[in-house]
Design an enzyme around this catalytic site. Structure first.
Site, PDB file in Angstrom:
ATOM      1  N   ARG A  49       0.852  -1.190   0.000  1.00 23.09           N
ATOM      2  CA  ARG A  49       0.000   0.000   0.000  1.00 23.09           C
ATOM      3  C   ARG A  49       0.886   1.238   0.000  1.00 23.09           C
ATOM      4  O   ARG A  49       1.870   1.312   0.734  1.00 23.09           O
ATOM      5  CB  ARG A  49      -0.926   0.020   1.226  1.00 23.09           C
ATOM      6  CG  ARG A  49      -2.063  -0.994   1.178  1.00 23.09           C
ATOM      7  CD  ARG A  49      -3.043  -0.691   0.055  1.00 23.09           C
ATOM      8  NE  ARG A  49      -4.211  -1.572   0.058  1.00 23.09           N
ATOM      9  CZ  ARG A  49      -4.285  -2.730  -0.576  1.00 23.09           C
ATOM     10  NH1 ARG A  49      -3.230  -3.165  -1.255  1.00 23.09           N
ATOM     11  NH2 ARG A  49      -5.392  -3.440  -0.539  1.00 23.09           N
TER      12      ARG A  49
ATOM     13  N   GLU B 299      -4.434   7.217  -5.631  1.00 24.59           N
ATOM     14  CA  GLU B 299      -4.606   6.441  -6.857  1.00 24.59           C
ATOM     15  C   GLU B 299      -5.923   6.827  -7.512  1.00 24.59           C
ATOM     16  O   GLU B 299      -6.926   7.029  -6.817  1.00 24.59           O
ATOM     17  CB  GLU B 299      -4.584   4.938  -6.539  1.00 24.59           C
ATOM     18  CG  GLU B 299      -3.245   4.473  -5.995  1.00 24.59           C
ATOM     19  CD  GLU B 299      -3.184   2.977  -5.706  1.00 24.59           C
ATOM     20  OE1 GLU B 299      -4.183   2.274  -5.962  1.00 24.59           O
ATOM     21  OE2 GLU B 299      -2.135   2.506  -5.234  1.00 24.59           O
TER      22      GLU B 299
ATOM     23  N   HIS C 291      -0.888  -0.202  -9.804  1.00 17.82           N
ATOM     24  CA  HIS C 291      -1.540  -1.087  -8.835  1.00 17.82           C
ATOM     25  C   HIS C 291      -2.137  -2.306  -9.548  1.00 17.82           C
ATOM     26  O   HIS C 291      -3.338  -2.567  -9.487  1.00 17.82           O
ATOM     27  CB  HIS C 291      -2.637  -0.339  -8.065  1.00 17.82           C
ATOM     28  CG  HIS C 291      -2.987  -1.013  -6.757  1.00 17.82           C
ATOM     29  ND1 HIS C 291      -3.500  -0.346  -5.680  1.00 17.82           N
ATOM     30  CD2 HIS C 291      -2.892  -2.313  -6.364  1.00 17.82           C
ATOM     31  CE1 HIS C 291      -3.712  -1.187  -4.680  1.00 17.82           C
ATOM     32  NE2 HIS C 291      -3.349  -2.399  -5.076  1.00 17.82           N
TER      33      HIS C 291
END
Length: 336
Positions: A247, A275, A294
């Site tokens: 993360r 994000e 991601h």
């Protein structure tokens, strides 16, 4: 015997991606399955979800399925189990659900394989300068210019892991053939487990100061938010590679940018504080940083396995057997 009722909260496009025909066949073999039929992103409102799960025994949610609120769970008088596609649980009120006697399942094992492989790929690509050299070749830079840079082998390196859960443990197995030395920081890892994995547990300070490669695999909690602080980042030596597939908020991103800009380190990031990553992000301009969106567990094999894993676990639950991937209340403080 009457079949249990299961509702899938993901919209049609997501169901098509996350549940292969085999997974849907398994679900339909033991349950009456109803679905969210909204088109587009298809997220249900709180009231719509409450109405949909009012009389069901099981709920499938997670990736692209939206949040589950306490009001939703209070309305679902018959709900016995929630199955999540993914690993993050905070958005579905897991403690409240477990206290109501609802079993919570996730698909962490199905995702862990792809994330551990992706992490290893980032490590190898960064060490060998593959991405930068590829870009230079496509830009028609000179042959000798493309061969410049500092690259290294993985073998015999000192590896530091921050967090040793499912993904960290799998990565250790992938790293062993390279004859690396592995140290780790994880205050919650039992000594017996560390011994089984043949790793040395150290302080975060020692890990940051002595590792040639640092890889982050902790969940995002209040305890781990900005755990890798400016102070910790400054302990890294020139030549260190820092990889984050966990993360983004675990690292002080502002400090990381400033240090990556001035130090001869390498960084590989699949996750970010915000994000999607802004098109104006300064990270995009650093030549010693590899960025991916991601996507460590976004691949066709993972999509297949998450659906199958959850379908099989729900089948076990409703047949009175113990599911493989239940989430326990005592583990919630350590989970994202």
């Amino acid at each position: 015997m009457e079949k249990p009722k299961i509702f899938i909260s993901q919209p049609p496009a997501a169901v098509k991606k996350l549940f292969c025909d085999e997974a849907l066949d398994i679900l339909q073999s033991f349950a009456l399955v109803t679905r969210n039929k909204k088109r587009g992103c298809g997220l249900l409102t709180e009231n719509e979800l409450s109405a949909a799960i009012k009389d069901v025994d099981g709920l499938i949610t997670g990736w692209e399925g939206g949040c589950v609120t306490k009001n939703n769970l209070t309305c679902a008088k018959k709900l016995r189990v929630m199955g999540l596609i993914g690993t993050s649980v905070k958005h579905i009120e897991p403690e409240f659900a477990i206290d109501r006697g609802i079993t919570v399942l996730n698909t962490a094992p199905a995702l862990s394989v792809s994330v551990s492989e992706y992490t290893l790929a980032h490590i190898l690509s960064s060490l060998h300068d593959i991405t930068r050299r590829h870009l230079m070749m496509t830009q028609n830079r000179s042959w000798n210019k493309c061969r410049e840079g500092f690259s290294n082998d993985l073998r015999h390196k000192n590896i530091g892991l921050i967090g040793v859960g499912l993904i960290g443990s799998l990565l250790i197995g992938l790293l062993k053939p390279f004859k690396v030395k592995i140290i780790a920081y994880d205050p919650y890892l039992p000594k017996k487990r560390a011994k089984e994995l043949e790793i040395e547990m150290v302080s975060l300070e020692k890990l940051m100061a002595t590792s040639q490669i640092i890889s982050i695999h902790a969940g995002l909690t209040n305890e781990t938010r900005k755990l890798v602080s400016r102070e910790m980042l400054n302990l890294m030596h020139d030549g260190t590679l820092l990889v984050n597939t966990a993360r983004g908020k675990i690292i002080d991103q502002k400090a990381l940018f400033e240090i990556a800009k001035k130090k001869k380190i390498k960084v590989a990031l699949d996750v970010f504080e915000q994000e999607p990553l802004s098109l104006q992000s300064k990270f995009r301009k650093l030549p010693n940083v590899i960025l991916t969106p991601h996507s460590a567990n976004f691949n066709n094999d993972t999509y297949r396995w998450v659906g199958l894993t959850l379908a099989e676990d729900l089948k076990k639950f409703f047949s009175g057997r113990k599911p493989e991937n239940a989430v326990f209340k005592e583990r919630l403080p350590l989970m994202t």
